[in-house]
Design a protein around this motif. Structure first.
Motif, PDB file in Angstrom:
ATOM      1  N   ARG A  12      28.476  50.449  39.224  1.00 33.58           N
ATOM      2  CA  ARG A  12      28.663  51.894  39.033  1.00 33.58           C
ATOM      3  C   ARG A  12      28.098  52.325  37.675  1.00 33.58           C
ATOM      4  O   ARG A  12      27.406  53.339  37.569  1.00 33.58           O
ATOM      5  CB  ARG A  12      30.141  52.266  39.138  1.00 33.58           C
ATOM      6  CG  ARG A  12      30.405  53.753  39.195  1.00 33.58           C
ATOM      7  CD  ARG A  12      31.883  54.093  39.405  1.00 33.58           C
ATOM      8  NE  ARG A  12      32.487  53.355  40.501  1.00 33.58           N
ATOM      9  CZ  ARG A  12      33.342  52.323  40.356  1.00 33.58           C
ATOM     10  NH1 ARG A  12      33.705  51.912  39.169  1.00 33.58           N
ATOM     11  NH2 ARG A  12      33.842  51.714  41.415  1.00 33.58           N
ATOM     12  N   ARG A  15      24.274  52.214  37.801  1.00 32.51           N
ATOM     13  CA  ARG A  15      23.743  53.297  38.645  1.00 32.51           C
ATOM     14  C   ARG A  15      23.841  54.637  37.940  1.00 32.51           C
ATOM     15  O   ARG A  15      22.870  55.403  37.891  1.00 32.51           O
ATOM     16  CB  ARG A  15      24.493  53.349  39.979  1.00 32.51           C
ATOM     17  CG  ARG A  15      24.002  54.458  40.902  1.00 32.51           C
ATOM     18  CD  ARG A  15      24.735  54.488  42.218  1.00 32.51           C
ATOM     19  NE  ARG A  15      26.163  54.715  42.117  1.00 32.51           N
ATOM     20  CZ  ARG A  15      26.713  55.916  41.883  1.00 32.51           C
ATOM     21  NH1 ARG A  15      25.970  56.989  41.703  1.00 32.51           N
ATOM     22  NH2 ARG A  15      28.033  56.029  41.827  1.00 32.51           N
ATOM     23  N   THR A  16      25.003  54.933  37.373  1.00 29.70           N
ATOM     24  CA  THR A  16      25.182  56.236  36.730  1.00 29.70           C
ATOM     25  C   THR A  16      24.356  56.345  35.446  1.00 29.70           C
ATOM     26  O   THR A  16      23.821  57.411  35.162  1.00 29.70           O
ATOM     27  CB  THR A  16      26.662  56.547  36.467  1.00 29.70           C
ATOM     28  OG1 THR A  16      27.238  55.521  35.650  1.00 29.70           O
ATOM     29  CG2 THR A  16      27.444  56.682  37.761  1.00 29.70           C
ATOM     30  N   SER A  17      24.232  55.250  34.702  1.00 31.93           N
ATOM     31  CA  SER A  17      23.416  55.317  33.484  1.00 31.93           C
ATOM     32  C   SER A  17      21.940  55.503  33.820  1.00 31.93           C
ATOM     33  O   SER A  17      21.183  56.044  33.009  1.00 31.93           O
ATOM     34  CB  SER A  17      23.627  54.090  32.603  1.00 31.93           C
ATOM     35  OG  SER A  17      23.050  52.948  33.174  1.00 31.93           O
ATOM     36  N   SER A  21      21.782  58.413  42.478  1.00 31.92           N
ATOM     37  CA  SER A  21      22.823  58.543  43.495  1.00 31.92           C
ATOM     38  C   SER A  21      22.910  57.205  44.228  1.00 31.92           C
ATOM     39  O   SER A  21      22.008  56.364  44.139  1.00 31.92           O
ATOM     40  CB  SER A  21      22.456  59.645  44.491  1.00 31.92           C
ATOM     41  OG  SER A  21      21.303  59.267  45.236  1.00 31.92           O
ATOM     42  N   GLU A  40      30.813  49.281  45.194  1.00 32.72           N
ATOM     43  CA  GLU A  40      31.433  50.079  44.140  1.00 32.72           C
ATOM     44  C   GLU A  40      32.920  50.299  44.370  1.00 32.72           C
ATOM     45  O   GLU A  40      33.690  50.411  43.415  1.00 32.72           O
ATOM     46  CB  GLU A  40      30.720  51.422  43.983  1.00 32.72           C
ATOM     47  CG  GLU A  40      29.360  51.295  43.335  1.00 32.72           C
ATOM     48  CD  GLU A  40      28.739  52.639  42.990  1.00 32.72           C
ATOM     49  OE1 GLU A  40      29.362  53.691  43.221  1.00 32.72           O
ATOM     50  OE2 GLU A  40      27.602  52.618  42.479  1.00 32.72           O
ATOM     51  N   THR A  58      18.081  49.528  39.281  1.00 37.81           N
ATOM     52  CA  THR A  58      18.562  50.533  38.328  1.00 37.81           C
ATOM     53  C   THR A  58      17.859  50.403  36.988  1.00 37.81           C
ATOM     54  O   THR A  58      18.118  51.171  36.074  1.00 37.81           O
ATOM     55  CB  THR A  58      20.090  50.412  38.077  1.00 37.81           C
ATOM     56  OG1 THR A  58      20.356  49.229  37.304  1.00 37.81           O
ATOM     57  CG2 THR A  58      20.885  50.440  39.352  1.00 37.81           C
TER      58      THR A  58
END
Length: 71
Positions: A12, A15-17, A21, A40, A58
């Protein structure tokens, strides 16, 4: 003793950094969005190879270190 790798948290965060999506990460990693979501959520544990492949999508790398136990 350290805790085992927290794959859901690591994935997570990566992915978010990367600003991705779940759907876009899945496309880049060659898997489905539902696989990313299950990892996740902690509903499935990926192999180290699978986690490394998804993290690479990522722009991150899985890095581990082998440390001897103190006697």
């Amino acid at each position: 003793m350290t805790d085992a790798l927290d794959a859901p948290r690591v994935l997570r965060l990566a992915r978010t950094s990367a600003g991705l999506s779940q759907r876009e990460l899945a496309r880049r990693a060659g898997t489905s969005q539902s696989v990313i979501a299950r990892i996740e959520a902690g509903h499935t544990s990926p192999t180290t190879v699978t986690l490394a492949r998804i993290l690479a999508a990522t722009g991150h790398e899985l890095d581990g270190e082998l440390v001897p136990l103190a006697e």
